[in-house]
Design a protein around this motif. Structure first.
Motif, short mmCIF file in Angstrom:
data_model
loop_
_atom_site.label_atom_id
_atom_site.label_comp_id
_atom_site.label_asym_id
_atom_site.label_seq_id
_atom_site.Cartn_x
_atom_site.Cartn_y
_atom_site.Cartn_z
N LYS A 98 0.98 -1.18 -0.40
CA LYS A 98 0.09 -0.42 0.02
C LYS A 98 0.57 1.31 -0.21
CE LYS A 98 -4.31 -1.11 -0.34
NZ LYS A 98 -4.83 -0.88 -1.78
N PHE A 99 2.16 1.50 0.77
CA PHE A 99 2.84 2.25 0.52
C PHE A 99 3.49 2.90 -0.41
CE2 PHE A 99 7.13 4.19 1.83
CZ PHE A 99 6.89 4.86 2.45
N VAL A 100 3.97 1.84 -1.08
CA VAL A 100 4.12 1.66 -2.64
C VAL A 100 3.51 2.11 -3.36
CG1 VAL A 100 5.52 0.55 -4.26
CG2 VAL A 100 6.96 0.19 -1.63
N GLN A 101 2.58 1.41 -3.19
CA GLN A 101 1.66 1.73 -4.35
C GLN A 101 0.91 3.57 -4.06
OE1 GLN A 101 -1.62 -0.42 -3.70
NE2 GLN A 101 -1.17 -2.65 -4.97
N GLN A 102 1.00 4.19 -3.20
CA GLN A 102 0.82 5.26 -2.94
C GLN A 102 1.82 6.16 -3.11
OE1 GLN A 102 -0.41 5.86 1.22
NE2 GLN A 102 -1.97 4.96 0.53
N GLY A 103 2.87 5.67 -3.69
CA GLY A 103 4.13 6.81 -4.08
C GLY A 103 4.20 7.00 -5.32
N LEU A 104 4.02 5.61 -5.50
CA LEU A 104 3.65 5.66 -7.43
C LEU A 104 2.81 6.40 -8.15
CD1 LEU A 104 4.43 1.59 -7.64
CD2 LEU A 104 6.14 3.62 -7.68
N GLN A 105 1.04 6.84 -7.07
CA GLN A 105 0.12 7.05 -7.88
C GLN A 105 1.20 8.37 -8.45
OE1 GLN A 105 -2.83 7.78 -4.93
NE2 GLN A 105 -3.52 6.02 -5.61
N SER A 106 1.82 9.86 -7.23
CA SER A 106 2.36 10.80 -8.88
C SER A 106 3.24 10.46 -9.87
CB SER A 106 3.38 11.54 -7.31
OG SER A 106 4.32 10.72 -6.90
N LEU A 107 3.98 9.24 -10.09
CA LEU A 107 4.94 8.74 -10.40
C LEU A 107 4.15 8.50 -12.08
CD1 LEU A 107 7.94 8.31 -12.03
CD2 LEU A 107 7.81 5.94 -10.58
N HIS A 108 3.12 7.71 -11.85
CA HIS A 108 1.62 7.26 -12.67
C HIS A 108 1.62 8.48 -13.47
CE1 HIS A 108 -0.91 5.00 -15.09
NE2 HIS A 108 -1.69 5.31 -13.93
N ILE A 109 1.41 9.27 -12.61
CA ILE A 109 0.89 11.17 -13.13
C ILE A 109 1.78 11.69 -13.84
CG2 ILE A 109 0.07 13.10 -13.30
CD1 ILE A 109 -1.33 12.30 -10.30
N GLU A 110 2.97 11.97 -13.70
CA GLU A 110 4.24 12.09 -14.58
C GLU A 110 4.52 11.23 -15.56
OE1 GLU A 110 8.85 12.53 -13.92
OE2 GLU A 110 7.47 12.50 -12.59
N ILE A 111 4.46 10.00 -15.22
CA ILE A 111 4.88 9.18 -16.65
C ILE A 111 3.44 9.70 -18.08
CG2 ILE A 111 4.61 6.79 -17.33
CD1 ILE A 111 5.81 5.76 -15.00
N ASN A 112 2.16 9.20 -17.77
CA ASN A 112 1.18 9.59 -18.44
C ASN A 112 1.14 11.00 -18.79
OD1 ASN A 112 -0.10 7.23 -18.17
ND2 ASN A 112 -1.65 8.33 -16.39
N GLU A 113 2.46 11.64 -18.37
CA GLU A 113 2.57 12.79 -18.74
C GLU A 113 3.34 13.34 -20.43
OE1 GLU A 113 4.14 16.73 -17.71
OE2 GLU A 113 2.85 16.34 -15.62
N HIS A 114 4.49 12.28 -19.73
CA HIS A 114 5.19 11.96 -21.24
C HIS A 114 4.45 11.47 -21.90
CE1 HIS A 114 8.46 13.23 -18.72
NE2 HIS A 114 8.37 12.63 -17.60
N ILE A 115 4.24 9.99 -21.46
CA ILE A 115 2.89 9.32 -22.64
C ILE A 115 2.47 10.50 -23.43
CG2 ILE A 115 1.33 8.12 -23.80
CD1 ILE A 115 2.98 6.55 -21.02
N ALA A 116 1.98 11.20 -22.81
CA ALA A 116 1.29 12.49 -23.65
C ALA A 116 1.37 13.24 -24.12
CB ALA A 116 0.26 13.40 -22.82
#
Length: 107
Positions: free
Chosen positions: A57-75
């Motif tokens: 759960k801790f790792v998943q919460q930390g990865l949420q912001s990274l997921h947003i950043e990755i989606n931004e790069h993909i877009a």
């Protein structure tokens, strides 16, 4: 991708190869870290499923912001790729100077 861009050789197959290489690299890193986690957790005394759940759960919460950043790069990559394809298609039609100038005003 920078090399492809510098050489003006950006096509779908080149982008697909690049994306697959990135995915393979991410998969390899994931497997490496998964193995490293398994090794370290087997050394811990008292490690249980509850602790594992909390860590996940801790790792998943930390990865949420990274997921947003990755989606931004993909877009951004998709936008630039689409833009280049549109430009290549436009210039393949051999527009005259007036057409080019008027299209620059639109942009």
């Amino acid at each position: 991708m920078k090399q492809l861009k510098n050489d003006n050789i950006i096509d779908e197959s080149g982008c697909l190869i690049f994306a697959n290489q990135c995915l393979q690299e991410l998969y390899n890193k994931k497997e490496h870290y998964r193995h490293e986690l398994n090794v370290k957790t087997t050394r811990l005394s008292g490690y249980n499923c509850s602790m594992e759940y909390t860590i996940k759960k801790f790792v998943q919460q930390g990865l949420q912001s990274l997921h947003i950043e990755i989606n931004e790069h993909i877009a951004t990559v998709q936008y630039h790729y689409t833009n280049i394809i549109i430009q290549q298609t436009y210039f393949a039609q051999n527009p005259n100077t007036n057409q080019i100038q008027s299209s620059l005003l639109i942009i």
